[in-house]
Scaffold this active site. Structure first.
Site, PDB file in Angstrom:
ATOM      1  N   CYS A 114     -13.125  19.788   7.213  1.00 20.02           N
ATOM      2  CA  CYS A 114     -13.452  20.892   8.127  1.00 20.02           C
ATOM      3  C   CYS A 114     -14.941  20.984   8.441  1.00 20.02           C
ATOM      4  CB  CYS A 114     -12.959  22.215   7.556  1.00 20.02           C
ATOM      5  SG  CYS A 114     -11.176  22.245   7.418  1.00 20.02           S
ATOM      6  N   HIS A 275     -16.304  27.404  12.177  1.00 21.67           N
ATOM      7  CA  HIS A 275     -15.110  26.564  12.078  1.00 21.67           C
ATOM      8  C   HIS A 275     -13.889  27.478  12.112  1.00 21.67           C
ATOM      9  CE1 HIS A 275     -11.952  24.090  10.620  1.00 21.67           C
ATOM     10  NE2 HIS A 275     -11.927  24.665   9.425  1.00 21.67           N
ATOM     11  N   ASN A 305      -6.097  25.429  13.462  1.00 24.31           N
ATOM     12  CA  ASN A 305      -7.257  24.813  12.807  1.00 24.31           C
ATOM     13  C   ASN A 305      -7.246  23.319  13.123  1.00 24.31           C
ATOM     14  OD1 ASN A 305      -9.005  23.617  10.984  1.00 24.31           O
ATOM     15  ND2 ASN A 305      -8.349  24.836   9.226  1.00 24.31           N
TER      16      ASN A 305
HETATM   17  O1  UT7 Z   1      -9.977  24.851   7.201  1.00 29.62           O
HETATM   18  C1  UT7 Z   1      -9.744  24.385   5.907  1.00 29.62           C
HETATM   19  C2  UT7 Z   1      -9.816  25.456   4.965  1.00 29.62           C
HETATM   20  N1  UT7 Z   1      -8.582  26.192   4.899  1.00 29.62           N
HETATM   21  C3  UT7 Z   1      -8.648  27.503   4.906  1.00 29.62           C
HETATM   22  O2  UT7 Z   1      -9.699  28.051   5.080  1.00 29.62           O
HETATM   23  C4  UT7 Z   1      -7.383  28.269   4.599  1.00 29.62           C
HETATM   24  C5  UT7 Z   1      -7.708  29.520   3.831  1.00 29.62           C
HETATM   25  N2  UT7 Z   1      -6.505  30.227   3.416  1.00 29.62           N
HETATM   26  C6  UT7 Z   1      -5.743  30.899   4.296  1.00 29.62           C
HETATM   27  O3  UT7 Z   1      -6.022  30.909   5.483  1.00 29.62           O
HETATM   28  C7  UT7 Z   1      -4.560  31.675   3.765  1.00 29.62           C
HETATM   29  O4  UT7 Z   1      -4.556  31.600   2.367  1.00 29.62           O
HETATM   30  C8  UT7 Z   1      -3.174  31.181   4.301  1.00 29.62           C
HETATM   31  C9  UT7 Z   1      -3.051  31.551   5.761  1.00 29.62           C
HETATM   32  C10 UT7 Z   1      -3.053  29.674   4.128  1.00 29.62           C
HETATM   33  C11 UT7 Z   1      -2.039  31.829   3.541  1.00 29.62           C
HETATM   34  O5  UT7 Z   1      -2.144  33.217   3.653  1.00 29.62           O
HETATM   35  P1  UT7 Z   1      -2.077  34.133   2.333  1.00 29.62           P
HETATM   36  O6  UT7 Z   1      -2.138  35.514   2.801  1.00 29.62           O
HETATM   37  O7  UT7 Z   1      -3.145  33.667   1.413  1.00 29.62           O
HETATM   38  O8  UT7 Z   1      -0.619  33.829   1.779  1.00 29.62           O
HETATM   39  P2  UT7 Z   1      -0.176  33.193   0.373  1.00 29.62           P
HETATM   40  O9  UT7 Z   1      -0.446  31.729   0.359  1.00 29.62           O
HETATM   41  O10 UT7 Z   1      -0.729  34.031  -0.724  1.00 29.62           O
HETATM   42  O11 UT7 Z   1       1.382  33.419   0.465  1.00 29.62           O
HETATM   43  C12 UT7 Z   1       1.959  34.708   0.552  1.00 29.62           C
HETATM   44  C13 UT7 Z   1       3.457  34.567   0.763  1.00 29.62           C
HETATM   45  C14 UT7 Z   1       4.125  33.614  -0.206  1.00 29.62           C
HETATM   46  O12 UT7 Z   1       5.413  34.147  -0.495  1.00 29.62           O
HETATM   47  P3  UT7 Z   1       5.669  34.974  -1.849  1.00 29.62           P
HETATM   48  O13 UT7 Z   1       5.342  34.038  -2.970  1.00 29.62           O
HETATM   49  O14 UT7 Z   1       4.754  36.156  -1.776  1.00 29.62           O
HETATM   50  O15 UT7 Z   1       7.115  35.310  -1.736  1.00 29.62           O
HETATM   51  C15 UT7 Z   1       4.285  32.349   0.583  1.00 29.62           C
HETATM   52  O16 UT7 Z   1       5.372  31.561   0.152  1.00 29.62           O
HETATM   53  O17 UT7 Z   1       3.710  34.043   2.064  1.00 29.62           O
HETATM   54  C16 UT7 Z   1       4.569  32.884   1.957  1.00 29.62           C
HETATM   55  N3  UT7 Z   1       4.227  31.973   3.031  1.00 29.62           N
HETATM   56  C17 UT7 Z   1       4.792  32.029   4.250  1.00 29.62           C
HETATM   57  N4  UT7 Z   1       5.727  32.842   4.778  1.00 29.62           N
HETATM   58  C18 UT7 Z   1       6.073  32.654   6.063  1.00 29.62           C
HETATM   59  C19 UT7 Z   1       3.323  30.961   3.013  1.00 29.62           C
HETATM   60  N5  UT7 Z   1       3.296  30.372   4.215  1.00 29.62           N
HETATM   61  C20 UT7 Z   1       4.196  31.009   4.999  1.00 29.62           C
HETATM   62  C21 UT7 Z   1       4.611  30.857   6.334  1.00 29.62           C
HETATM   63  N6  UT7 Z   1       5.541  31.688   6.813  1.00 29.62           N
HETATM   64  N7  UT7 Z   1       4.091  29.895   7.132  1.00 29.62           N
END
Ligand code: UT7
Length: 348
Positions: A114, A275, A305
């Protein structure tokens, strides 16, 4: 000191638009979840057969070179940033040299994910400053769609990323005070495995030896096995929350570092082009630095992204929209896998 300036900028995004609802056809996700957590509404995916990271990079490069009024023969160095190269090796830089019929110039590939474009820009800037080169093509391009898994197990990764390319031509600045004022680059590999694709790879396997698909044989076969492929070990892994927490600290830090190094403050920024990792991250950074909406540019809503391509695509769109004018102070900042991050401060 001789500074460098962006003499031309261009971008290319594929025609194929995939909305959040389109992705919900392949995995358990929803438009609501994706928009709420990331701000993304849609992204572009390259044509599976016709487009590659290199062809998209070239499409962006052509626009940048036309705007810089520079021909392929005049380019004297290529810096190409990507994490999704056409081949594992050689890199895309030499493919650009070949396809654009450039002279036998140097071509360097940058693997900083990134933050790849900011790193690439910084490298190119040093070559201009020393007087070694006069026309450097800097490209950031990604074809993520080819390597991602569109099943529910990978939904936290595959809903975020999109394909596209951006490019600039860097030349010596002509006017006093104009050009790249500084770049600041950082890394901390302590958590390298939190956002990574482990295979194919030549690592010592200490991180993975207990994971399914770790090969049993004594020699060879460690680079990529059928078991690793079927077990998902060759897919990108991301601990999203951990990356998020680090990003919201490092973005403001490296932007402040750039401002302080130049005796400037956040209020002096005409446009911050961060970014495009997550709209929530950009909003958090904006809030932390006390920036107004007019000072920040985001387009993740439409492209997701695009990793090494995200900064040049956003910079180009902002410029085309008239958000950047001569004399403006533009700040680029990126954070991602590595972790690696950086910033560039430019007097346009
Ligand atoms: O550019 C490179 C660097 N990358 C980044 O900067 C990414 C930084 N991180 C993020 O943007 C966020 O962490 C994400 C968008 C990737 C994820 O969001 P989050 O609010 O941190 O969600 P999480 O990973 O803590 O997941 C929460 C819940 C989980 O379910 P449970 O365990 O609470 O039942 C996941 O399984 O959301 C679920 N989940 C989804 N649900 C529907 C994860 N992905 C999805 C999805 N659709 N696509």
């Amino acid at each position: 000191m001789q500074r460098s300036r962006i003499a031309g900028i261009g971008y290319y995004v594929p025609e194929n638009i995939y909305t959040n609802s389109d992705l919900a056809r392949f995995m358990e996700t929803s438009d609501e979840w994706i928009q709420e957590r990331t701000g993304i509404r849609e992204r572009r995916f390259a044509d599976r057969l016709e487009e590659t990271t290199t062809t998209m990079g070239i499409a962006a490069a052509k626009v940048a070179m036309e705007r810089a009024e520079t021909t392929p023969e005049e380019i004297d160095f290529i810096v190409f940033a990507t994490l999704s190269p056409d081949y594992y090796f050689p890199g895309c830089g030499v493919l650009v040299q070949r396809e654009m019929k450039m002279k036998e110039i140097g071509a360097l590939d940058i693997r900083n994910q990134c933050s790849g474009f900011v790193y690439a820009l910084s490298v190119a800037d040093q070559f201009i400053k020393t007087g070694m080169y006069k026309n450097i093509l800097v490209v950031g391009s990604e074809k993520h769609s080819f390597a991602m898994d569109f099943n529910t197990r990978s939904r936290n990764v595959s809903v975020i990323f999109g394909d596209g390319a951006g490019a600039v031509v860097l030349q010596p600045a002509q006017e006093e005070g104009q050009g790249i004022l500084s770049t600041h680059l950082h890394s901390d590999g302590a958590e390298a495995e939190l956002l990574a694709m482990y295979y194919p790879g030549a690592h010592a396997n200490k991180w993975l030896k207990d994971k399914p698909g770790y090969p049993e044989q004594e020699l060879g076969g460690l680079f990529l096995t059928a078991e690793q492929l079927s077990g998902g070990a060759a897919l990108p892994f991301m601990d999203g929350p951990a990356v998020f927490k680090k990003a919201v600290v490092k973005f403001p830090e490296v932007i402040r570092e750039a401002l302080e190094a130049n005796g400037l403050s956040a209020g002096d920024i005409d446009l911050l082009v961060p970014h495009q990792a997550n709209l929530r991250i950009s909003q958090y950074v904006q809030q932390t630095l006390g920036l107004e909406d007019r000072q920040v540019f985001n387009n993740i809503q439409r492209y997701g992204n695009t990793t090494a391509a995200s900064v040049p695509i956003a910079l180009c769109e902002a410029w085309e929209a008239g958000r950047i004018k001569p004399g403006d102070l533009v700040c680029l900042a990126a954070f991602g896998s590595g972790f690696a991050w950086g910033s560039a401060l430019i007097r346009w």
